[in-house]
Design an enzyme around this catalytic site. Sequence first.
Site, mmCIF file in Angstrom:
data_model
loop_
_atom_site.group_PDB
_atom_site.id
_atom_site.type_symbol
_atom_site.label_atom_id
_atom_site.label_comp_id
_atom_site.label_asym_id
_atom_site.label_seq_id
_atom_site.Cartn_x
_atom_site.Cartn_y
_atom_site.Cartn_z
ATOM 1 N N GLU A 22 0.835 -1.201 0.000
ATOM 2 C CA GLU A 22 0.000 0.000 0.000
ATOM 3 C C GLU A 22 0.877 1.261 0.000
ATOM 4 O O GLU A 22 0.467 2.318 -0.486
ATOM 5 C CB GLU A 22 -0.944 -0.003 1.212
ATOM 6 C CG GLU A 22 -2.257 0.680 0.903
ATOM 7 C CD GLU A 22 -3.371 0.357 1.896
ATOM 8 O OE1 GLU A 22 -4.504 0.148 1.449
ATOM 9 O OE2 GLU A 22 -3.103 0.338 3.111
ATOM 10 N N HIS A 78 7.036 -26.512 1.134
ATOM 11 C CA HIS A 78 6.218 -27.545 0.485
ATOM 12 C C HIS A 78 5.081 -26.915 -0.293
ATOM 13 O O HIS A 78 4.038 -27.531 -0.495
ATOM 14 C CB HIS A 78 5.692 -28.519 1.536
ATOM 15 C CG HIS A 78 6.790 -29.258 2.228
ATOM 16 N ND1 HIS A 78 7.137 -30.556 1.927
ATOM 17 C CD2 HIS A 78 7.670 -28.852 3.192
ATOM 18 C CE1 HIS A 78 8.161 -30.938 2.672
ATOM 19 N NE2 HIS A 78 8.502 -29.903 3.453
ATOM 20 N N LYS A 121 -13.529 1.970 -3.345
ATOM 21 C CA LYS A 121 -14.375 2.359 -2.201
ATOM 22 C C LYS A 121 -15.502 3.265 -2.673
ATOM 23 O O LYS A 121 -16.655 3.110 -2.265
ATOM 24 C CB LYS A 121 -13.553 3.109 -1.150
ATOM 25 C CG LYS A 121 -12.508 2.277 -0.436
ATOM 26 C CD LYS A 121 -11.866 3.140 0.649
ATOM 27 C CE LYS A 121 -10.559 2.567 1.123
ATOM 28 N NZ LYS A 121 -9.809 3.470 1.981
HETATM 29 O O1 PA5 Z 1 -2.716 1.511 5.895
HETATM 30 C C1 PA5 Z 1 -3.710 2.177 5.673
HETATM 31 O O2 PA5 Z 1 -3.713 3.419 5.713
HETATM 32 C C2 PA5 Z 1 -5.025 1.502 5.390
HETATM 33 O O3 PA5 Z 1 -4.862 0.145 5.164
HETATM 34 C C3 PA5 Z 1 -5.971 1.710 6.556
HETATM 35 O O4 PA5 Z 1 -5.421 1.158 7.714
HETATM 36 C C4 PA5 Z 1 -7.332 1.050 6.276
HETATM 37 O O5 PA5 Z 1 -7.845 1.512 5.065
HETATM 38 C C5 PA5 Z 1 -8.285 1.373 7.396
HETATM 39 O O6 PA5 Z 1 -8.383 2.754 7.550
HETATM 40 P P1 PA5 Z 1 -8.953 3.383 8.861
HETATM 41 O O7 PA5 Z 1 -8.021 3.087 9.959
HETATM 42 O O8 PA5 Z 1 -9.045 4.838 8.563
HETATM 43 O O9 PA5 Z 1 -10.287 2.768 9.086
#
Ligand code: PA5
Length: 446
Positions: free
Chosen positions: A281, A302, A414
């Site tokens: 990410e 494995h 989203k």
């Molecule tokens: O790493 C990130 O920023 C995302 O994976 C968030 O953790 C995830 O989208 C959840 O977001 P939030 O904590 O705002 O609910």
Amino acid sequence: MPHMLEWSRAYTHRLSSKDAEPMKARAGEIAARLARETSAGELPFLTMPYRSRLEAELPPLLPRVRACKHMLVLGIGGSALGARAMQQAFAPGQDGPGYIGPCLWIADNVCAERFEALLSKLPPADTMVVCISKSGGTIETLSQYFLVRDWLRASMGDAWREHMIVVTDIAKGYLREEAGRHDLASLEVPDYLGGRYSALSAVGLLPAAFLGIDWQALLDGAASVAQPLAASPESVAGHPSFALACWARALELHDYSQLIFFCYIPQWAAYGDWFAQLWAESLGKDGQGTQPVPATGVTDQHSINQMFLSGPRNKGCLFLTSDGQEAGRAFGDDLPDKWAWLRGKPFGSLLEAEALGTRMALCKNGVPLLHVQMADNGPRAAGALMMLLEAATLFTGWLMGINPLDQPAVELGKRLANARLGAQGYTQEESDLAAYLAVPRDEQTF
Ligand code: PA5
């Protein structure tokens, strides 16, 4: 014994140490940016200014939290993966026979069946719900919050509020408003502390503390790695996280498009998912980045290891081991002759031998490999590893010329899902969905 990076097999095959020189030459520029952003308070995962507040606010919540046998965490992505990694590494009992301690359940999906299985079995009066969301508006988390709020209310009326804690932004977001509206206990996710960099804040540490994990040791370990960078940014040139970043960037530039995270600390296997999210990410941007591939030793020897060894030569490997794992019960002296070489050896000796064998096989098969050798596998060590990887991810992103702290690409899905569910304000997405669904289906049954 310190933890260490072992570099002797990192620059091999298509990669030579010269390939990292252009990146290493940018240490001054990276140090200047680090100085700028740390003093502006934009990298709290490194500087940890929130620590004293957390240490003041978390302990008073613990008696109430630990009065419950169950904790149900609602959160997703960076709001869930750190807690799961810590649970599996340091409080794995819940998965084993005869367990009687505290139970942590992490609901990080929108699986109606699994959710029902949890709510139908958990006793509300003996369950502390912790709703974790930095933004306070993530649909997967909020939808579970609404359902769990009803579930608590139905069995305990107004007292539901005693069984809900929120971990969210200090000032903004729907969840923060909810906390104010219902006077819910809360802990903060500090400004600039994005999900995947937040495991060592209340996000991961409240669940860890509930389980009795030494959460201060996790913070101490992280601080031991971060402190030199935070105190003197120019130290970045010699810091292992920067060396790792230079290597990772060099790999990418030489057509190694995948980065294996091969974890030979079996209890730490869930750190593979945590790392994969952190890396993917943060760095999958503008057509760049390397695909993280988590794997667990020895289990995946494995399984997907065949592809690592004999598939496309597009993989580098972070290979994680810990010293001191050669313990365990010993094999008897009466093993059959065919297995005589195991007589008297502890079970743990297999792990060391197989890790060595796999490491060597990877090296022989064209995989540049950086060995991350932990001195031990306690919480302090885990904190150090987490900080090493978080800092390395940040620096890799800077070397790539992208922003490793945002994740704009995942927003589209989203928005489209919100439009599909009928949320207001998604006119463009509604018409895009209609156009997408208007394409004639090309079906094949099986
Ligand atoms: O790493 C990130 O920023 C995302 O994976 C968030 O953790 C995830 O989208 C959840 O977001 P939030 O904590 O705002 O609910």
